[in-house]
Motif scaffolding. Structure first.
Motif, PDB file in Angstrom:
ATOM      1  N   GLU A  69       8.868 -16.936 -26.157  1.00 11.00           N
ATOM      2  CA  GLU A  69       9.297 -18.067 -27.064  1.00 11.00           C
ATOM      3  C   GLU A  69      10.530 -17.485 -28.051  1.00 11.00           C
ATOM      4  O   GLU A  69      11.236 -18.069 -28.464  1.00 11.00           O
ATOM      5  N   LEU A  70      10.584 -16.162 -28.372  1.00 13.26           N
ATOM      6  CA  LEU A  70      11.608 -15.381 -29.048  1.00 13.26           C
ATOM      7  C   LEU A  70      12.637 -14.988 -28.421  1.00 13.26           C
ATOM      8  O   LEU A  70      13.823 -15.399 -28.407  1.00 13.26           O
ATOM      9  N   TRP A  71      12.455 -14.052 -27.279  1.00 17.50           N
ATOM     10  CA  TRP A  71      13.370 -13.687 -26.418  1.00 17.50           C
ATOM     11  C   TRP A  71      13.008 -13.352 -25.148  1.00 17.50           C
ATOM     12  O   TRP A  71      13.374 -13.875 -24.115  1.00 17.50           O
ATOM     13  N   GLY A  72      11.872 -12.830 -24.762  1.00 13.82           N
ATOM     14  CA  GLY A  72      11.174 -12.551 -23.404  1.00 13.82           C
ATOM     15  C   GLY A  72      11.871 -11.476 -22.817  1.00 13.82           C
ATOM     16  O   GLY A  72      11.875 -11.405 -21.393  1.00 13.82           O
ATOM     17  N   LEU A  73      11.927 -10.429 -23.534  1.00 12.67           N
ATOM     18  CA  LEU A  73      12.380  -9.017 -22.955  1.00 12.67           C
ATOM     19  C   LEU A  73      11.136  -8.748 -21.989  1.00 12.67           C
ATOM     20  O   LEU A  73      10.111  -8.522 -22.602  1.00 12.67           O
ATOM     21  N   PRO A  74      11.463  -8.274 -20.665  1.00  7.72           N
ATOM     22  CA  PRO A  74      10.364  -7.872 -19.738  1.00  7.72           C
ATOM     23  C   PRO A  74       9.715  -6.578 -20.480  1.00  7.72           C
ATOM     24  O   PRO A  74      10.290  -5.647 -20.774  1.00  7.72           O
ATOM     25  N   LYS A  75       8.390  -6.560 -20.500  1.00  6.63           N
ATOM     26  CA  LYS A  75       7.592  -5.423 -21.018  1.00  6.63           C
ATOM     27  C   LYS A  75       8.238  -4.038 -20.498  1.00  6.63           C
ATOM     28  O   LYS A  75       8.144  -3.134 -21.177  1.00  6.63           O
ATOM     29  N   LYS A  76       8.750  -3.925 -19.106  1.00  4.54           N
ATOM     30  CA  LYS A  76       8.801  -2.664 -18.583  1.00  4.54           C
ATOM     31  C   LYS A  76      10.306  -2.254 -19.132  1.00  4.54           C
ATOM     32  O   LYS A  76      10.909  -1.130 -18.832  1.00  4.54           O
ATOM     33  N   HIS A  77      11.101  -3.344 -19.872  1.00  2.73           N
ATOM     34  CA  HIS A  77      12.585  -3.155 -20.280  1.00  2.73           C
ATOM     35  C   HIS A  77      12.300  -2.819 -21.763  1.00  2.73           C
ATOM     36  O   HIS A  77      13.252  -2.339 -22.238  1.00  2.73           O
ATOM     37  N   CYS A  78      11.215  -2.918 -22.237  1.00  2.00           N
ATOM     38  CA  CYS A  78      10.849  -2.556 -23.968  1.00  2.00           C
ATOM     39  C   CYS A  78      10.010  -1.069 -23.813  1.00  2.00           C
ATOM     40  O   CYS A  78       8.897  -1.182 -23.666  1.00  2.00           O
ATOM     41  N   ARG A  79      10.643   0.026 -23.963  1.00  2.00           N
ATOM     42  CA  ARG A  79       9.694   1.283 -23.979  1.00  2.00           C
ATOM     43  C   ARG A  79       9.375   1.576 -25.463  1.00  2.00           C
ATOM     44  O   ARG A  79      10.259   1.743 -26.516  1.00  2.00           O
ATOM     45  N   VAL A  80       8.183   1.863 -25.425  1.00  2.00           N
ATOM     46  CA  VAL A  80       7.760   1.930 -26.698  1.00  2.00           C
ATOM     47  C   VAL A  80       7.161   3.550 -26.872  1.00  2.00           C
ATOM     48  O   VAL A  80       6.294   3.907 -26.120  1.00  2.00           O
ATOM     49  N   LEU A  81       7.907   4.453 -27.781  1.00  2.00           N
ATOM     50  CA  LEU A  81       7.528   5.860 -27.719  1.00  2.00           C
ATOM     51  C   LEU A  81       6.872   6.022 -29.347  1.00  2.00           C
ATOM     52  O   LEU A  81       7.509   6.045 -30.280  1.00  2.00           O
ATOM     53  N   CYS A  82       5.548   6.488 -29.078  1.00  2.00           N
ATOM     54  CA  CYS A  82       4.859   6.795 -30.408  1.00  2.00           C
ATOM     55  C   CYS A  82       4.601   8.429 -30.418  1.00  2.00           C
ATOM     56  O   CYS A  82       4.059   8.895 -29.418  1.00  2.00           O
ATOM     57  N   ASN A  83       5.253   9.077 -31.217  1.00  2.00           N
ATOM     58  CA  ASN A  83       5.008  10.579 -31.368  1.00  2.00           C
ATOM     59  C   ASN A  83       5.804  11.115 -30.320  1.00  2.00           C
ATOM     60  O   ASN A  83       5.018  12.036 -29.475  1.00  2.00           O
ATOM     61  N   PRO A  84       6.822  10.854 -29.677  1.00  2.00           N
ATOM     62  CA  PRO A  84       7.554  11.558 -28.528  1.00  2.00           C
ATOM     63  C   PRO A  84       8.005  12.931 -28.859  1.00  2.00           C
ATOM     64  O   PRO A  84       8.232  13.112 -30.015  1.00  2.00           O
ATOM     65  N   SER A  85       8.180  13.535 -27.879  1.00  2.00           N
ATOM     66  CA  SER A  85       8.975  14.836 -27.863  1.00  2.00           C
ATOM     67  C   SER A  85      10.477  14.743 -28.111  1.00  2.00           C
ATOM     68  O   SER A  85      10.772  13.541 -27.591  1.00  2.00           O
ATOM     69  N   ARG A  86      11.233  15.673 -28.171  1.00  2.00           N
ATOM     70  CA  ARG A  86      12.706  15.628 -28.278  1.00  2.00           C
ATOM     71  C   ARG A  86      13.109  15.048 -27.080  1.00  2.00           C
ATOM     72  O   ARG A  86      13.901  14.243 -26.601  1.00  2.00           O
TER      73      ARG A  86
END
Length: 378
Positions: A69-86
């Protein structure tokens, strides 16, 4: 970040004078766009506090960007990194920038550190003021966006202390480092930061989100009354700035070049073509729902299914009522015939010369006749 308000209001940088209803770019194609959302919630150094609300930041921002409803970015195109390494963070950014064709979005939330050369560093879990090499230098993040990304629209959102340094650049020898928002190609670039270069960002301990990202999420999810159907970044900035300023919190900064202020990532839930009531914050459609669901429920399949369900329930109630009525009538009939049988049998035994089995037979016959008469009348 800190949980206390800075005593001095921030300097405000604006990209252009006023937003115009007809000065909005087309929404980027989500299938040709990429987003990288980086959040750091825990730090190993005692000098940097944990930021548990940052985890909520990246999860909710991902939910909004992928909401059709807002944008519809495919989930595989939206990378979510929590506490990643460098290496994980840099590899993900490089990969996403190389694949993005229409729009690229980078978001970071965590602690911001500044070196003695006034370089902004985005702190990862192992970083500290003495271990800046464990952080992401903003130059490391900015370079692939400028050099490797061919996307027409590039948006950087930084929610950290001293994030305004991302707009200042620094001196390197005799040449000034090129700012992301000053990139002079035909592509539009936009940077929004939670605070000025000398200010702290806020992460209130009693709130679900950090101050800046909370206002950003609220604007994206609620929409902006009177704004166009597509929310450009300048409109989003002004709404976020107004909300934070009203609460006496650090005011965000923005910088844009090549019409970067006109980048419109999301639709406006309170735009001219939407119902006036819009959606309240947090009342988002189910993820993966098609545009318009939740506001067009009257004609939706789910609504029709609910109507069909109500019809079936009515028939069930009717059948139940019939069965209960018949059961009550049967009980009443049995009681009436039993009463007649007992009365006749008692009368014959007491007042007539008929006793024993003949009396029982006569009483039963009369009771059955009375029952049949009652049944025929009902």
């Amino acid at each position: 970040m800190t949980d206390a308000n800075p005593p001095v209001p921030n300097r405000i940088t604006t990209a252009r004078p006023e937003n115009k209803m007809n000065d909005v770019a087309a929404q980027p194609d989500p299938s040709a766009s990429r987003a990288v959302l980086i959040g750091v919630t825990t730090y190993h150094s005692p000098e940097l506090d944990a930021l548990p609300s940052v985890g909520n930041n990246i999860r909710q921002l991902a939910a909004l960007l992928t909401d059709r409803e807002l944008w519809g970015l495919p989930k595989k195109h939206c990378r979510v990194l929590c506490n990643p390494s460098r290496s994980e963070a840099l590899d993900t950014i490089h990969e996403a920038t190389s694949l993005a064709e229409d729009a690229f979005v980078l978001y970071y939330a965590g602690h911001g550190l500044v070196s003695t050369q006034n370089e902004l560093h985005l702190a990862l879990s192992d970083a500290s003021s003495q271990r800046l090499y464990q952080a992401l230098r903003y130059d490391e993040v900015r370079s692939p966006i400028i050099d490797a990304c061919s996307a027409r629209s590039k948006v950087v959102l930084l929610d950290c202390c001293f994030s305004g340094w991302a707009m200042q650049g620094h001196m390197s020898g005799s040449a000034r480092t090129l700012l992301l928002a000053d990139h002079t190609s035909i592509n539009g670039t936009y940077v929004m930061t939670a605070s000025a270069e000398t200010k702290l960002a806020l992460a209130p301990k009693d709130e679900r989100y950090t101050a800046f990202t909370g206002a950003l999420l609220d604007t994206l999810s609620r929409g902006v009354p009177g704004a166009p159907d597509l929310l450009d970044m300048d409109t989003v900035y002004r709404e976020v700035r107004q909300e934070l300023s009203a609460k006496g919190r650090p005011e965000p900064q923005q910088r844009a070049r090549n019409s970067g202020h006109r980048i419109a990532l999301v639709r406006n839930r309170r735009g001219p073509s939407k119902p006036a009531a819009g959606h309240l914050a947090g009342e988002l459609p189910e993820q993966g729902a098609a545009p318009g669901e939740g506001t067009q429920e009257r004609n939706s399949p789910s609504r029709r299914a609910k109507s069909g369900g109500s019809s079936k329930d009515w028939w069930k109630q009717f059948v139940l009522w019939v069965v209960m009525t018949l059961a009550a009538a049967l009980i009443a009939l049995v009681l009436a015939t039993s009463l007649v049988f007992l009365t006749v049998w008692w009368a014959l035994e007491t007042f007539a010369p008929v006793t024993g089995l003949p009396a029982l037979g006569i009483a039963a016959t009369i009771a059955l006749l009375v029952g049949a008469l009652l049944l025929s009348r009902s």
